[in-house]
Scaffold this motif. Structure first.
Motif, short mmCIF file in Angstrom:
data_model
loop_
_atom_site.label_atom_id
_atom_site.label_comp_id
_atom_site.label_asym_id
_atom_site.label_seq_id
_atom_site.Cartn_x
_atom_site.Cartn_y
_atom_site.Cartn_z
N PRO A 84 0.84 -1.21 0.00
CA PRO A 84 0.00 0.00 0.00
C PRO A 84 0.87 1.25 0.00
N TYR A 85 0.67 2.10 -0.98
CA TYR A 85 1.54 3.26 -1.13
C TYR A 85 1.52 4.15 0.12
N ASP A 86 0.35 4.23 0.80
CA ASP A 86 0.28 5.14 1.94
C ASP A 86 1.07 4.66 3.15
N THR A 87 1.63 3.44 3.07
CA THR A 87 2.49 2.96 4.15
C THR A 87 3.96 3.34 3.92
N LEU A 88 4.26 3.87 2.74
CA LEU A 88 5.63 4.25 2.42
C LEU A 88 5.87 5.72 2.80
N PRO A 89 7.04 6.05 3.33
CA PRO A 89 7.31 7.43 3.76
C PRO A 89 7.25 8.41 2.59
N LEU A 90 6.59 9.56 2.83
CA LEU A 90 6.60 10.63 1.85
C LEU A 90 7.96 11.33 1.87
N VAL A 91 8.42 11.73 0.71
CA VAL A 91 9.67 12.48 0.60
C VAL A 91 9.32 13.95 0.41
N ARG A 92 9.82 14.78 1.30
CA ARG A 92 9.51 16.21 1.26
C ARG A 92 10.42 16.94 0.27
N GLY A 93 9.97 18.11 -0.15
CA GLY A 93 10.77 18.93 -1.02
C GLY A 93 10.74 18.46 -2.46
N ASN A 94 11.71 18.90 -3.22
CA ASN A 94 11.80 18.56 -4.65
C ASN A 94 13.19 18.04 -4.96
N PRO A 95 13.48 16.83 -4.53
CA PRO A 95 14.82 16.29 -4.77
C PRO A 95 15.08 16.02 -6.25
N ARG A 96 16.34 15.97 -6.58
CA ARG A 96 16.77 15.62 -7.93
C ARG A 96 16.39 14.17 -8.24
#
Length: 281
Positions: free
Chosen positions: A50-62
């Motif tokens: 489930p995608y909602d169990t994966l940590p969100l990555v903040r900002g706009n990384p390369r």
């Protein structure tokens, strides 16, 4: 799935783009998008999370190259009849094969750097094929089973080095930054018809290339099968399958410092690149 590798050069982490277009971290699930992790077995396992169990990555990384530890970067030349015509070259009866140095690989939005003495650096939007399972002497009927997914490739080419300096094409194909790939690797189950994908490239906001994979001379199964007769294709190998018409060589217009490229393929994402002068790393 739309799979990515994000972060600073050499420090990329695996991730995916969720249904809402947000970047989520996969480093707790797999070490990298490379090797055995590109197999159907692993990709199906990742797809069930489930995608909602994966940590969100903040900002706009390369976004880096969406595949790690690339062993081979293979190009197919003149694979659109109208591009062969604009190049004043005959339509090939077998795929034209060349190699791009793996050191040419770069992220989708990383700058394109003109090599020292460049006079004729050119652009080429292309469908990229990423191998997911070792392929050796495979049939056309089975070839797609060996594909992990698809991506956008800009096959940057220095035409003077390629065509006027003797020997093979490779000299004009393998310069640093000449292989932007990504932003995503789209798994093959999400590409419903790889033979009907629109491609485009713009230079400084002006459309240069417009095409569709329907007009490829050699289709993906033919290319994968053909290459596997001459070399073993390994997981993570990338194949650039040729470009539609509209390249700089035909227009007598080549890249210069300060230019801006925008290119993409329907469903596979978009690249944006500033063209810069030569820089020592």
């Amino acid at each position: 799935m739309k799979l990515v590798r994000y972060g600073r050069i050499g420090k990329e982490k695996p991730g995916l783009i969720d249904e809402e277009g947000r970047l989520r971290d996969l480093s707790g699930v797999i070490g990298d998008l490379a090797g055995a992790n590109l197999s159907d077995k692993v990709l199906k396992k990742v797809a069930k999370i489930p995608y909602d169990t994966l940590p969100l990555v903040r900002g706009n990384p390369r976004f880096g190259v969406p595949v790690g530890k690339v062993g081979k970067f293979i190009g197919i030349g003149l694979n659109y009849a109208d591009h062969a015509a604009e190049s004043n070259l005959p339509v090939p009866t077998e795929p034209i094969v060349f190699m791009k140095a793996v050191t040419s690989l770069s992220g989708a939005d990383d700058p394109v750097m003109l090599p020292k003495g460049s006079k004729k650096t050119d652009w080429e939007v292309e469908l990229g094929v990423v191998i997911g399972t070792r392929a050796r002497y495979v049939s056309e009927a089975d070839a797609e089973k060996y594909v992990a997914g698809y991506c956008v490739v800009n096959d940057i080419s220095e035409r003077e080095y390629q065509l006027e300096r003797g020997g093979q094409w490779d000299k004009g194909k393998g310069c640093d930054t000449f292989g932007p790939v990504g932003p995503w690797l789209v798994t093959r189950d999400e590409v419903w018809n790889v033979d009907d994908l629109d491609l485009y490239l713009e230079l400084n906001g002006k459309r240069m290339q417009t095409g569709n994979t329907a007009t490829m001379i050699f289709k993906v199964p033919q290319i994968v099968s053909y290459l596997s007769q001459f070399m073993t294709l390994e997981p993570g190998d990338i194949i650039a399958t040729g470009t539609p018409p509209g390249v700089g060589m035909a227009r007598k217009r080549f890249l210069k410092k300060g230019d801006f490229l925008r290119l993409g393929i329907a469903g596979l994402g978009e690249q944006q690149q500033d063209v810069i002068g030569f820089q020592e790393f």
